[in-house]
Design a protein around this motif. Structure first.
Motif, PDB file in Angstrom:
ATOM      1  N   VAL A 103     -20.080  -1.577 -46.277  1.00  0.00           N
ATOM      2  CA  VAL A 103     -20.158  -1.904 -44.854  1.00  0.00           C
ATOM      3  C   VAL A 103     -21.602  -1.964 -44.361  1.00  0.00           C
ATOM      4  O   VAL A 103     -22.391  -1.048 -44.603  1.00  0.00           O
ATOM      5  CB  VAL A 103     -19.381  -0.860 -44.024  1.00  0.00           C
ATOM      6  N   ALA A 104     -21.918  -3.066 -43.675  1.00  0.00           N
ATOM      7  CA  ALA A 104     -23.216  -3.193 -43.009  1.00  0.00           C
ATOM      8  C   ALA A 104     -23.066  -3.743 -41.593  1.00  0.00           C
ATOM      9  O   ALA A 104     -23.935  -3.566 -40.758  1.00  0.00           O
ATOM     10  CB  ALA A 104     -24.150  -4.086 -43.815  1.00  0.00           C
ATOM     11  N   LEU A 120     -11.737   2.631 -48.441  1.00  0.00           N
ATOM     12  CA  LEU A 120     -12.882   3.543 -48.437  1.00  0.00           C
ATOM     13  C   LEU A 120     -14.078   2.745 -47.950  1.00  0.00           C
ATOM     14  O   LEU A 120     -14.393   1.686 -48.497  1.00  0.00           O
ATOM     15  CB  LEU A 120     -13.138   4.112 -49.830  1.00  0.00           C
ATOM     16  N   PHE A 121     -14.731   3.240 -46.906  1.00  0.00           N
ATOM     17  CA  PHE A 121     -15.885   2.549 -46.343  1.00  0.00           C
ATOM     18  C   PHE A 121     -17.159   3.276 -46.745  1.00  0.00           C
ATOM     19  O   PHE A 121     -17.336   4.466 -46.489  1.00  0.00           O
ATOM     20  CB  PHE A 121     -15.771   2.469 -44.815  1.00  0.00           C
ATOM     21  N   ASP A 122     -18.042   2.523 -47.404  1.00  0.00           N
ATOM     22  CA  ASP A 122     -19.295   3.069 -47.909  1.00  0.00           C
ATOM     23  C   ASP A 122     -20.440   2.173 -47.431  1.00  0.00           C
ATOM     24  O   ASP A 122     -20.219   1.084 -46.905  1.00  0.00           O
ATOM     25  CB  ASP A 122     -19.258   3.131 -49.439  1.00  0.00           C
ATOM     26  N   THR A 123     -21.644   2.613 -47.628  1.00  0.00           N
ATOM     27  CA  THR A 123     -22.824   1.900 -47.149  1.00  0.00           C
ATOM     28  C   THR A 123     -23.184   0.735 -48.061  1.00  0.00           C
ATOM     29  O   THR A 123     -23.286   0.900 -49.278  1.00  0.00           O
ATOM     30  CB  THR A 123     -24.025   2.866 -47.056  1.00  0.00           C
ATOM     31  N   LYS A 124     -23.376  -0.438 -47.467  1.00  0.00           N
ATOM     32  CA  LYS A 124     -23.789  -1.610 -48.233  1.00  0.00           C
ATOM     33  C   LYS A 124     -25.296  -1.555 -48.460  1.00  0.00           C
ATOM     34  O   LYS A 124     -26.077  -1.348 -47.528  1.00  0.00           O
ATOM     35  CB  LYS A 124     -23.431  -2.902 -47.489  1.00  0.00           C
ATOM     36  N   LEU A 141     -16.999   0.930 -37.210  1.00  0.00           N
ATOM     37  CA  LEU A 141     -15.589   1.174 -37.514  1.00  0.00           C
ATOM     38  C   LEU A 141     -14.673   0.976 -36.304  1.00  0.00           C
ATOM     39  O   LEU A 141     -13.452   0.924 -36.452  1.00  0.00           O
ATOM     40  CB  LEU A 141     -15.406   2.577 -38.093  1.00  0.00           C
ATOM     41  N   LYS A 142     -15.247   0.833 -35.126  1.00  0.00           N
ATOM     42  CA  LYS A 142     -14.435   0.514 -33.947  1.00  0.00           C
ATOM     43  C   LYS A 142     -13.793  -0.866 -34.094  1.00  0.00           C
ATOM     44  O   LYS A 142     -12.783  -1.163 -33.450  1.00  0.00           O
ATOM     45  CB  LYS A 142     -15.298   0.553 -32.681  1.00  0.00           C
TER      46      LYS A 142
END
Length: 198
Positions: A103-104, A120-124, A141-142
């Motif tokens: 996610v970015a 699962l959301f992780d940093t791009k 994430l909103k």
């Protein structure tokens, strides 16, 4: 709130962290990762409430299924370009599937159309797949509007738990590098702090 400790590799350290009974413990089968467990790794007995997670990047479905039986995990975490066909095949074997998304921006969470059990959301970060140790802008994430619960990863530590708990739709916190003494070796004092806070 569930929690996961990922990137485990050292047997003595696994046993020590297991005494804190995290809900999930992750083991990485990605050769280029500094936390790679090795092809012949077998997960030791974990507490009854701790689920073992096998982590993969674009691995063949047959290999994942074979390893799940040989190494002993019930949950699969996919960090590559795996599609619904892979998820369906793993589901057919009775495995739970977590699909990781880097996610970015809001666009990364808006157009998701797969049906895993969890995201699962992780940093791009460029071409790096997970393990950045960096946090992304959680306000992104909103824009996530799918009714599939998610794990949150990326630079999580004991200081960020309370803020993370407030995120809508969150299911679990995924801790890795911020708890480490070295790659694959967790600081038990920090793990105990996480346990107490959660």
């Amino acid at each position: 709130m569930k929690w996961k400790v990922c990137g485990m590799r050292d047997l003595t350290n696994i046993e020590a962290v297991a005494t804190c009974e995290p809900d999930y413990m992750g083991f990485i089968w990605v050769e280029k990762s500094p936390r790679y467990v090795g092809a012949d790794f077998v997960i030791p007995t974990l507490p009854a409430l701790t689920k073992a997670v096998g982590v993969f990047v674009n691995e063949s479905t047959d290999t994942i299924i074979s390893l799940s039986k040989k190494a002993g995990f019930q949950v699969v975490q996919l960090h590559g370009e795996e599609g619904q066909d892979v998820i369906d095949a793993l589901h057919a074997e009775g495995l739970t599937v977590i699909k990781a998304v880097s996610v970015a921006s809001k666009e990364d969470v808006k157009g998701l159309n797969l049906k895993p059990d969890y995201y699962l959301f992780d940093t791009k970060k460029g071409s790096q797949v997970g393990g950045t140790g960096e946090r992304f802008d959680w306000s992104i994430l909103k824009a996530y509007a799918i009714d599939i619960p998610y794990f949150l990863a990326g630079g999580l530590d004991e200081a960020s738990i309370e803020e993370a708990k407030q995120l809508p739709g969150i299911y679990a916190l995924d801790f890795n590098s911020k708890l480490e003494l070295s790659p694959g070796l967790k600081d038990l004092t920090k793990v105990k702090e996480i346990m107490q806070n959660i």
